[in-house]
Design a protein around this motif. Sequence first.
Motif, short mmCIF file in Angstrom:
data_model
loop_
_atom_site.label_atom_id
_atom_site.label_comp_id
_atom_site.label_asym_id
_atom_site.label_seq_id
_atom_site.Cartn_x
_atom_site.Cartn_y
_atom_site.Cartn_z
N ALA A 14 0.83 -1.20 0.00
CA ALA A 14 0.00 0.00 0.00
C ALA A 14 0.86 1.25 0.00
CB ALA A 14 -0.93 0.00 1.21
N GLN A 15 1.97 1.22 0.75
CA GLN A 15 2.87 2.36 0.79
C GLN A 15 3.51 2.60 -0.58
OE1 GLN A 15 5.56 1.39 3.95
NE2 GLN A 15 4.22 2.21 5.55
N VAL A 16 3.91 1.49 -1.25
CA VAL A 16 4.50 1.62 -2.58
C VAL A 16 3.50 2.23 -3.55
CG1 VAL A 16 5.38 0.33 -4.55
CG2 VAL A 16 6.17 -0.24 -2.25
N MET A 17 2.25 1.73 -3.50
CA MET A 17 1.22 2.27 -4.39
C MET A 17 0.96 3.73 -4.09
SD MET A 17 -1.49 -0.90 -4.59
CE MET A 17 -2.62 0.09 -5.53
N THR A 18 0.92 4.07 -2.80
CA THR A 18 0.65 5.46 -2.43
C THR A 18 1.77 6.37 -2.91
OG1 THR A 18 -0.56 4.72 -0.49
CG2 THR A 18 0.18 7.01 -0.53
N THR A 19 3.02 5.95 -2.73
CA THR A 19 4.15 6.75 -3.18
C THR A 19 4.14 6.91 -4.69
OG1 THR A 19 5.43 5.89 -1.32
CG2 THR A 19 6.65 6.99 -3.08
N GLY A 20 3.85 5.82 -5.40
CA GLY A 20 3.77 5.89 -6.85
C GLY A 20 2.68 6.82 -7.32
N GLN A 21 1.52 6.78 -6.66
CA GLN A 21 0.43 7.67 -7.02
C GLN A 21 0.78 9.12 -6.75
OE1 GLN A 21 -2.80 6.08 -4.74
NE2 GLN A 21 -3.22 4.41 -6.17
N ILE A 22 1.49 9.36 -5.64
CA ILE A 22 1.89 10.73 -5.32
C ILE A 22 2.85 11.27 -6.38
CG2 ILE A 22 3.17 12.15 -3.69
CD1 ILE A 22 2.05 10.40 -1.44
N LEU A 23 3.85 10.45 -6.75
CA LEU A 23 4.80 10.88 -7.77
C LEU A 23 4.11 11.13 -9.10
CD1 LEU A 23 7.92 8.62 -7.16
CD2 LEU A 23 7.83 11.09 -7.02
N ARG A 24 3.20 10.24 -9.45
CA ARG A 24 2.48 10.40 -10.70
C ARG A 24 1.64 11.67 -10.70
NH1 ARG A 24 -1.07 5.37 -12.10
NH2 ARG A 24 -2.17 6.11 -10.25
N THR A 25 0.98 11.95 -9.58
CA THR A 25 0.16 13.16 -9.47
C THR A 25 1.01 14.42 -9.52
OG1 THR A 25 -1.44 11.93 -8.13
CG2 THR A 25 -1.56 14.34 -8.08
N VAL A 26 2.17 14.38 -8.83
CA VAL A 26 3.06 15.54 -8.82
C VAL A 26 3.52 15.87 -10.23
CG1 VAL A 26 5.34 16.34 -8.11
CG2 VAL A 26 3.83 15.28 -6.44
N ILE A 27 3.89 14.84 -11.00
CA ILE A 27 4.36 15.08 -12.36
C ILE A 27 3.23 15.57 -13.24
CG2 ILE A 27 5.25 13.92 -14.42
CD1 ILE A 27 6.96 12.20 -12.64
N VAL A 28 2.02 15.02 -13.06
CA VAL A 28 0.87 15.46 -13.84
C VAL A 28 0.56 16.93 -13.56
CG1 VAL A 28 -1.62 15.17 -14.12
CG2 VAL A 28 -0.14 13.17 -14.12
N VAL A 29 0.83 17.39 -12.35
CA VAL A 29 0.60 18.80 -12.01
C VAL A 29 1.75 19.68 -12.48
CG1 VAL A 29 0.34 20.43 -10.11
CG2 VAL A 29 -0.88 18.25 -10.04
N LEU A 30 2.99 19.20 -12.30
CA LEU A 30 4.16 20.00 -12.66
C LEU A 30 4.28 20.19 -14.17
CD1 LEU A 30 7.03 18.79 -10.29
CD2 LEU A 30 5.94 21.03 -10.33
N MET A 31 3.97 19.16 -14.95
CA MET A 31 4.15 19.24 -16.38
C MET A 31 3.35 20.37 -17.01
SD MET A 31 6.26 17.39 -18.16
CE MET A 31 5.43 17.35 -19.74
N PRO A 32 2.02 20.48 -16.78
CA PRO A 32 1.29 21.61 -17.38
C PRO A 32 1.80 22.97 -16.89
CG PRO A 32 -0.23 19.91 -16.63
CD PRO A 32 1.11 19.56 -16.08
N LEU A 33 2.21 23.04 -15.61
CA LEU A 33 2.72 24.30 -15.08
C LEU A 33 4.01 24.72 -15.79
CD1 LEU A 33 2.60 26.58 -12.98
CD2 LEU A 33 3.87 25.08 -11.41
N CYS A 34 4.96 23.80 -15.88
CA CYS A 34 6.22 24.09 -16.57
C CYS A 34 5.98 24.33 -18.06
CB CYS A 34 7.21 22.95 -16.37
SG CYS A 34 7.75 22.71 -14.66
N PHE A 35 5.07 23.57 -18.64
CA PHE A 35 4.77 23.73 -20.06
C PHE A 35 4.17 25.11 -20.32
CE2 PHE A 35 2.20 23.07 -23.92
CZ PHE A 35 3.16 22.51 -24.74
N GLY A 36 3.31 25.58 -19.42
CA GLY A 36 2.73 26.91 -19.57
C GLY A 36 3.79 28.00 -19.52
N ILE A 37 4.75 27.89 -18.58
CA ILE A 37 5.84 28.86 -18.50
C ILE A 37 6.69 28.81 -19.75
CG2 ILE A 37 7.90 29.52 -17.20
CD1 ILE A 37 6.55 28.38 -14.70
N PHE A 38 6.96 27.59 -20.22
CA PHE A 38 7.74 27.40 -21.44
C PHE A 38 7.06 28.08 -22.63
CE2 PHE A 38 8.63 24.92 -25.28
CZ PHE A 38 10.00 24.89 -25.29
#
Length: 308
Positions: A14-38
């Motif tokens: 469960a911890q592995v899944m939770t960490t993976g989901q957190i990383l996936r969510t962080v990247i999904v949020v960071l990508m549009p933000l960085c892409f917008g600045i770009f």
Amino acid sequence: MVNSTVQSTYVMAAQVMTTGQILRTVIVVLMPLCFGIFVYFMVIILNVFFTAPQVRETSRYILFIHMLFNDVLYLALSFFLFVCVNYRILLPIPICFIITSFSTCMFRITPYNLAVMSLERYTAICHPFRYVELCTAQRSCHAIAYMWTVGMVPQIANVISYCCYADPRSFYFDVICDWRSLTMNDFQIVLRTLNDILSFSIVGMTIAYTYVKVMLVARRMGSGNKASKAGKTVLLHAFQLLLSMLSFTTSLTETYLISYFKYLPFTNFFFVMCFPRFVSPLIYGVRDEVFGKAMRKAPSCQREPSLT
């Protein structure tokens, strides 16, 4: 004892899944933000490029604008594939082949483009009397066409190899769209590996050669402003190329280190494959006299810049 072991196993999973989901969510949020600045900085740079006739005829600016367009398309396709893979969205194999082929081609074109830009700076500094002859707008367009040809040939060979080995009915299947799903034989793996190694070697030798040559010329010129600027410009190109060449290592690290670092694909995707493309307009644009002035004064970038 057995129950406690099973329970701890479930907790760890469960911890592995939770960490993976957190990383996936962080990247999904960071990508549009960085892409917008770009995209924001890209719009400023394009405004300068299309409103200044002299800039449109300059070889290094043509190559730089091509790199920006290539990186925008690459980032958009990569983010789309990242979402599809991580959220288990299936795509038809023909559509997957088209997207991955263009994405892989654009992935390799960026370091090719940076290598050509380094050669352009090498010509300007080491052969200034032949610069006007060698670095024309027409030759820059020819270089761009060669880059796309070199980038697409291995992808066409990959598609042909897949068609020779795969069952024709497989083209009607839906798959998780990544290069592993489209690999049917060892030839495709060998072709991909050789292409990465060859590209890495050519780009590496190009930056090493141009850097050494330009620094030797800059040293002979003395400690003036021109020599200092030349050295810093080549150093920035070297840094860009280094960041871009790191992306060639993703296939090797994900093959041999994935068992030690379970979240390596997430970090590779953002920090190794995408981040170098995000910082390109900042590294080159801010440093450049024409683009840097417009980027530092974004609200007033609608006025045509002075080239003096």
